[in-house]
Scaffold this motif. Structure first.
Motif, PDB file in Angstrom:
ATOM      1  N   LEU A 196      30.230  23.988  33.114  1.00 15.16           N
ATOM      2  CA  LEU A 196      31.048  24.501  32.006  1.00 15.16           C
ATOM      3  C   LEU A 196      30.528  25.857  31.554  1.00 15.16           C
ATOM      4  O   LEU A 196      31.293  26.813  31.379  1.00 15.16           O
ATOM      5  CB  LEU A 196      31.010  23.532  30.815  1.00 15.16           C
ATOM      6  N   ILE A 197      29.218  25.930  31.365  1.00 11.24           N
ATOM      7  CA  ILE A 197      28.627  27.184  30.901  1.00 11.24           C
ATOM      8  C   ILE A 197      28.798  28.275  31.946  1.00 11.24           C
ATOM      9  O   ILE A 197      29.159  29.414  31.631  1.00 11.24           O
ATOM     10  CB  ILE A 197      27.132  26.977  30.556  1.00 11.24           C
TER      11      ILE A 197
ATOM     12  N   LEU B 131      29.274  15.300  25.113  1.00 11.53           N
ATOM     13  CA  LEU B 131      27.824  15.302  25.305  1.00 11.53           C
ATOM     14  C   LEU B 131      27.307  16.704  25.620  1.00 11.53           C
ATOM     15  O   LEU B 131      26.252  17.108  25.122  1.00 11.53           O
ATOM     16  CB  LEU B 131      27.447  14.315  26.421  1.00 11.53           C
ATOM     17  N   ALA B 132      28.038  17.445  26.429  1.00 11.30           N
ATOM     18  CA  ALA B 132      27.594  18.801  26.749  1.00 11.30           C
ATOM     19  C   ALA B 132      27.497  19.649  25.485  1.00 11.30           C
ATOM     20  O   ALA B 132      26.516  20.383  25.278  1.00 11.30           O
ATOM     21  CB  ALA B 132      28.558  19.441  27.752  1.00 11.30           C
ATOM     22  N   ILE B 133      28.492  19.518  24.615  1.00 12.19           N
ATOM     23  CA  ILE B 133      28.487  20.301  23.379  1.00 12.19           C
ATOM     24  C   ILE B 133      27.330  19.876  22.479  1.00 12.19           C
ATOM     25  O   ILE B 133      26.600  20.709  21.929  1.00 12.19           O
ATOM     26  CB  ILE B 133      29.840  20.139  22.651  1.00 12.19           C
ATOM     27  N   THR B 183      14.701  39.148  17.221  1.00 13.85           N
ATOM     28  CA  THR B 183      15.460  39.478  16.017  1.00 13.85           C
ATOM     29  C   THR B 183      16.945  39.355  16.292  1.00 13.85           C
ATOM     30  O   THR B 183      17.695  40.309  16.279  1.00 13.85           O
ATOM     31  CB  THR B 183      15.161  40.918  15.558  1.00 13.85           C
ATOM     32  N   ARG B 184      17.361  38.121  16.538  1.00 18.60           N
ATOM     33  CA  ARG B 184      18.731  37.883  16.894  1.00 18.60           C
ATOM     34  C   ARG B 184      19.515  37.396  15.683  1.00 18.60           C
ATOM     35  O   ARG B 184      18.956  36.821  14.757  1.00 18.60           O
ATOM     36  CB  ARG B 184      18.782  36.852  18.009  1.00 18.60           C
ATOM     37  N   ASP B 185      20.796  37.620  15.723  1.00 21.96           N
ATOM     38  CA  ASP B 185      21.682  37.058  14.713  1.00 21.96           C
ATOM     39  C   ASP B 185      22.056  35.654  15.174  1.00 21.96           C
ATOM     40  O   ASP B 185      22.840  35.465  16.094  1.00 21.96           O
ATOM     41  CB  ASP B 185      22.927  37.937  14.594  1.00 21.96           C
ATOM     42  N   ASN B 186      21.445  34.656  14.538  1.00 19.77           N
ATOM     43  CA  ASN B 186      21.595  33.290  15.027  1.00 19.77           C
ATOM     44  C   ASN B 186      23.042  32.815  14.997  1.00 19.77           C
ATOM     45  O   ASN B 186      23.486  32.126  15.913  1.00 19.77           O
ATOM     46  CB  ASN B 186      20.728  32.336  14.207  1.00 19.77           C
ATOM     47  N   ASP B 187      23.774  33.158  13.935  1.00 16.55           N
ATOM     48  CA  ASP B 187      25.165  32.714  13.836  1.00 16.55           C
ATOM     49  C   ASP B 187      25.986  33.255  15.007  1.00 16.55           C
ATOM     50  O   ASP B 187      26.736  32.522  15.659  1.00 16.55           O
ATOM     51  CB  ASP B 187      25.795  33.193  12.524  1.00 16.55           C
ATOM     52  N   GLN B 188      25.799  34.535  15.239  1.00 22.47           N
ATOM     53  CA  GLN B 188      26.559  35.168  16.311  1.00 22.47           C
ATOM     54  C   GLN B 188      26.166  34.596  17.663  1.00 22.47           C
ATOM     55  O   GLN B 188      27.016  34.332  18.517  1.00 22.47           O
ATOM     56  CB  GLN B 188      26.284  36.680  16.260  1.00 22.47           C
ATOM     57  N   GLU B 189      24.874  34.398  17.829  1.00 24.21           N
ATOM     58  CA  GLU B 189      24.406  33.879  19.105  1.00 24.21           C
ATOM     59  C   GLU B 189      24.860  32.444  19.337  1.00 24.21           C
ATOM     60  O   GLU B 189      25.216  32.073  20.466  1.00 24.21           O
ATOM     61  CB  GLU B 189      22.882  33.935  19.135  1.00 24.21           C
ATOM     62  N   PHE B 190      24.870  31.668  18.273  1.00 24.75           N
ATOM     63  CA  PHE B 190      25.369  30.292  18.394  1.00 24.75           C
ATOM     64  C   PHE B 190      26.826  30.305  18.842  1.00 24.75           C
ATOM     65  O   PHE B 190      27.214  29.573  19.764  1.00 24.75           O
ATOM     66  CB  PHE B 190      25.233  29.567  17.056  1.00 24.75           C
ATOM     67  N   ALA B 191      27.629  31.155  18.200  1.00 21.83           N
ATOM     68  CA  ALA B 191      29.049  31.252  18.556  1.00 21.83           C
ATOM     69  C   ALA B 191      29.221  31.742  19.992  1.00 21.83           C
ATOM     70  O   ALA B 191      30.123  31.284  20.706  1.00 21.83           O
ATOM     71  CB  ALA B 191      29.762  32.187  17.588  1.00 21.83           C
ATOM     72  N   PHE B 192      28.358  32.641  20.416  1.00 27.20           N
ATOM     73  CA  PHE B 192      28.439  33.167  21.784  1.00 27.20           C
ATOM     74  C   PHE B 192      28.276  32.048  22.804  1.00 27.20           C
ATOM     75  O   PHE B 192      29.100  31.875  23.709  1.00 27.20           O
ATOM     76  CB  PHE B 192      27.353  34.235  21.972  1.00 27.20           C
ATOM     77  N   GLY B 193      27.215  31.272  22.659  1.00 30.12           N
ATOM     78  CA  GLY B 193      26.985  30.182  23.602  1.00 30.12           C
ATOM     79  C   GLY B 193      28.061  29.112  23.527  1.00 30.12           C
ATOM     80  O   GLY B 193      28.491  28.566  24.544  1.00 30.12           O
ATOM     81  N   LEU B 194      28.498  28.833  22.309  1.00 28.48           N
ATOM     82  CA  LEU B 194      29.555  27.837  22.143  1.00 28.48           C
ATOM     83  C   LEU B 194      30.840  28.305  22.813  1.00 28.48           C
ATOM     84  O   LEU B 194      31.543  27.515  23.464  1.00 28.48           O
ATOM     85  CB  LEU B 194      29.773  27.580  20.651  1.00 28.48           C
ATOM     86  N   ASP B 195      31.134  29.595  22.676  1.00 31.77           N
ATOM     87  CA  ASP B 195      32.327  30.148  23.325  1.00 31.77           C
ATOM     88  C   ASP B 195      32.239  30.057  24.846  1.00 31.77           C
ATOM     89  O   ASP B 195      33.243  29.840  25.520  1.00 31.77           O
ATOM     90  CB  ASP B 195      32.534  31.612  22.905  1.00 31.77           C
ATOM     91  N   LEU B 196      31.032  30.231  25.365  1.00 28.43           N
ATOM     92  CA  LEU B 196      30.862  30.062  26.815  1.00 28.43           C
ATOM     93  C   LEU B 196      31.324  28.672  27.232  1.00 28.43           C
ATOM     94  O   LEU B 196      32.084  28.504  28.190  1.00 28.43           O
ATOM     95  CB  LEU B 196      29.393  30.239  27.209  1.00 28.43           C
ATOM     96  N   ILE B 197      30.856  27.671  26.498  1.00 27.86           N
ATOM     97  CA  ILE B 197      31.213  26.293  26.839  1.00 27.86           C
ATOM     98  C   ILE B 197      32.710  26.065  26.656  1.00 27.86           C
ATOM     99  O   ILE B 197      33.372  25.454  27.507  1.00 27.86           O
ATOM    100  CB  ILE B 197      30.396  25.303  25.974  1.00 27.86           C
ATOM    101  N   LEU B 198      33.258  26.579  25.577  1.00 28.38           N
ATOM    102  CA  LEU B 198      34.689  26.389  25.318  1.00 28.38           C
ATOM    103  C   LEU B 198      35.530  27.111  26.376  1.00 28.38           C
ATOM    104  O   LEU B 198      36.550  26.579  26.836  1.00 28.38           O
ATOM    105  CB  LEU B 198      35.029  26.884  23.905  1.00 28.38           C
ATOM    106  N   ASP B 199      35.095  28.313  26.754  1.00 23.33           N
ATOM    107  CA  ASP B 199      35.775  29.003  27.856  1.00 23.33           C
ATOM    108  C   ASP B 199      35.708  28.164  29.123  1.00 23.33           C
ATOM    109  O   ASP B 199      36.692  28.027  29.851  1.00 23.33           O
ATOM    110  CB  ASP B 199      35.111  30.362  28.115  1.00 23.33           C
ATOM    111  N   GLY B 200      34.535  27.602  29.358  1.00 25.73           N
ATOM    112  CA  GLY B 200      34.369  26.774  30.539  1.00 25.73           C
ATOM    113  C   GLY B 200      35.269  25.555  30.507  1.00 25.73           C
ATOM    114  O   GLY B 200      35.820  25.149  31.536  1.00 25.73           O
ATOM    115  N   ILE B 201      35.422  24.982  29.332  1.00 25.60           N
ATOM    116  CA  ILE B 201      36.297  23.808  29.210  1.00 25.60           C
ATOM    117  C   ILE B 201      37.736  24.194  29.538  1.00 25.60           C
ATOM    118  O   ILE B 201      38.419  23.501  30.299  1.00 25.60           O
ATOM    119  CB  ILE B 201      36.202  23.204  27.792  1.00 25.60           C
ATOM    120  N   GLU B 202      38.174  25.299  28.978  1.00 29.52           N
ATOM    121  CA  GLU B 202      39.549  25.740  29.255  1.00 29.52           C
ATOM    122  C   GLU B 202      39.743  25.994  30.746  1.00 29.52           C
ATOM    123  O   GLU B 202      40.739  25.606  31.332  1.00 29.52           O
ATOM    124  CB  GLU B 202      39.860  27.021  28.468  1.00 29.52           C
ATOM    125  N   ARG B 203      38.770  26.652  31.337  1.00 31.63           N
ATOM    126  CA  ARG B 203      38.892  26.964  32.745  1.00 31.63           C
ATOM    127  C   ARG B 203      38.809  25.706  33.598  1.00 31.63           C
ATOM    128  O   ARG B 203      39.579  25.525  34.550  1.00 31.63           O
ATOM    129  CB  ARG B 203      37.770  27.923  33.153  1.00 31.63           C
TER     130      ARG B 203
END
Lengths: 216, 216
Positions: A196-197, B131-133, B183-203
């Motif tokens: 997925l990732i 489970l992946a999420i 020195t990362r923006d945790n919120d943004q980074e969390f959304a980035f990884g989550l979007d990867l998984i969501l993109d993967g789910i759609e695909r």
DNA sequence: ACCTGAACACCGTTCAAGT
DNA sequence: ACCTGAACACCGTTCAAGT
């Protein structure tokens, strides 16, 4: 020294994380507890070095430096990390709440970052991809590891039965899917989430980078 | 009873997981340690119930039962889980090595599974997506939480400097990317990884399911 | 100079003794 | 009958005393 770390890992592997105390460790080495403090500053230090020793046992895939597509290289790296941690399942709870930064942890991190950058991702993107993958792998490994001290073993053994016996009107999906939620093929499931990732990365980047571009 | 669990959570939030002992807990409640064992079987039980209490505080997104696309619903659920755990960061190490199965954990799991099934995914697929999420979210939360007892706080504080001072020939990417790695923006980074998984789910699924199909 | 037994200040849990 | 002080068997760590 590393004899201490090695003995500590033996105890953890054999009897569990809770079985390791400075007294059991001293006994394993046929010495007194006070003697350990001549070589080591604290129990914490022993644990940190034991975890890094485990990370050092991980076989970094040889394909890292060869000409193969980045996707299978990333998958091989993630799988190697999971396999390495699984070979010492009792130590995995140490991954909670901290980021390992020992020399072997750094070696693995560097290799993974190099791979992604070499695949053509912009360095800041490579960092985020690396971290997303690592978070997934660690989350997965912690869920499949034997319970920490907090939970008893009997819970996992009878988890399926526990799910099945829940009130079906309150938990329709959990009761219906008790089987899939518990008796899962971990290898297959790990690959599923990882794919997925990886799919997401391909879609996100729209990148199908050059094969095996040399790092330097 | 739940006064005990509540007091335990107070101590954990205020002074950390290590500060909770049956003695400090008894003192918080102005009683003796032995008295606690009239209401509770073990410290382990207190910890398990405290973690489930935290999970119970999570605000499940209201959109779960409304007509909105599954993707934003899944994202809202994952974000709610992260936010809930972040509001009690000291307790997150308990997530290591076990799967919470308290009533509140089950409620969240059920809601997430229902959502995915309702979105049109086949139940066995829904389980794997769920489970992946969850593994990603937990891996992420553990990495951003304050250190467990195993690591000292000073490590994270000076992690960037530590990375920067590593030998650049051995760790070219880590030293170059020390800034992004720390020195990362945790919120943004969390959304980035989550979007990867969501993109993967759609695909993966090729699914763009009907909006808000009713569960039953 | 090097090592370590014994002690200190803690744990989780139990139980005999108190009310 | 209900409660709990004190004890038991452990911890991590230190230090005075031994060699």
């Amino acid at each position: 020294m590393e004899r201490i770390v090695s003995a500590a890992l033996d105890i953890i592997d054999r009897d569990g994380l809770d079985a390791l105390s400075m007294r059991t460790l001293a006994a394993e080495l046929d010495t007194g507890t006070a003697t350990l403090y001549r070589y080591v500053n604290s129990k914490e230090e022993v644990l940190v070095e034991a975890l890094d020793a485990v990370l050092g046992e991980i076989q970094l895939p040889e394909t890292y430096s060869q000409a193969s597509d980045w996707r299978s290289q990333v998958a091989a790296g993630a799988t190697a990390l999971r396999d390495g941690l699984r070979s010492h399942p009792n130590i995995t709870p140490l991954l909670a709440g901290s980021v390992p930064i020992g020399p072997n942890a750094l070696k693995g991190r560097e290799a993974n970052l190099d791979l992604l950058i070499n695949a053509g991702f912009a360095p800041p993107t490579a960092v985020r991809l690396h971290l997303a993958i690592v978070h997934y792998v660690i989350g997965f490994v912690l869920a499949e590891s034997p319970e920490s001290a907090v939970y008893g073993t009997q819970y996992k053994r009878t988890l399926k039965r526990y799910y099945q016996r829940l009130p079906a009107d309150t938990y329709p999906s959990i009761t219906a899917l008790a089987d899939q939620l518990t008796t899962r093929d971990n290898d297959q499931e790990f690959a599923f989430g990882l794919d997925l990732i990886l799919d997401g990365i391909e879609r996100h980047a729209g990148v199908k980078p050059a094969r095996g571009r040399k790092t330097r």
